[in-house]
Scaffold this motif. Sequence first.
Motif: not given
Lengths: 78, 191
Positions: A16-21, A23-26, A55-64
């Motif tokens: 499971k996505c750890p960021f989805c759990d 509920g991180t938005k950024y 995928l949504k959080h992976q893209k955020m992670l990439r920019t970070a």
Amino acid sequence: MFQPSQSRRGDPRQKKCPFCDKGTKYIDYKDYPTLKPFTDYFGNIRQRYYTGICLKHQKMLRTAVQRARFMGMLAYRK
Amino acid sequence: MTTSDDTIVTDDRVYECCVLLPFPLSQKEEQDAMKEIEGYFEEAGAKQMAKDSWGRRGLAYPIGDREEGIFVVYHYEMDPSKLKEIDQQMQISTTILRHMLIKPPKGYQIAKYSEEYETWLKERKTVSEQKEEEKEAEIKRKVAEKAKRQAKKVEEEKKARPPTVPEKSVIEEDKLSEELEKLISDDEIDI
């Protein structure tokens, strides 16, 4: 004698996505402790297949991670 | 006149600026550098929302032949049209190693990461200590298991050779006791 491999590696579909759990938005590039475990020894970003990030959080992670690398917090290459 | 003022106010946006300064700086030089950076923003008429200086921190790779740097994070509310000027001025200045201007997303809450990093470092130490403790406990358990196994082996060996050893020892003990009694009973020997 062939023995079926015991489930040492869990099913990647069950991760499971750890960021989805949470509920991180950024994902912040300044947040070193959260970024560090998603990079491997050589400084590359870990594959989504292994970490289970969506995928949504992976893209955020990439920019970070890219921003953190530019500022010298994370390594480009070890 | 009032309408133009209103538009300017609505145009202001929050921007985040992260600056990397070289580490071996005296306090005066550091303050001067910070004043310089803040001066750029003040010229553009920006309003400071927050300032977070992380202090000395190691770099992941050498930048400008330096292994350590000072991070400073600013949050400013300003007009987006003046962003380019500030960026150019920062690029020209010699004291700044790296800088980055970013527009944080909507609903971003300014957090101080300098404190979080320190707490994380402390927690990390405790985690490593815990791991060491676990390792020691495992070693102790293994040693205990080994001792148990050895004890079992010894017992098994004893059970395996009961018929030969104990009889002899019993006989010897009897003989010894008899001789000792004899010796004790003899009154001729003076000690």
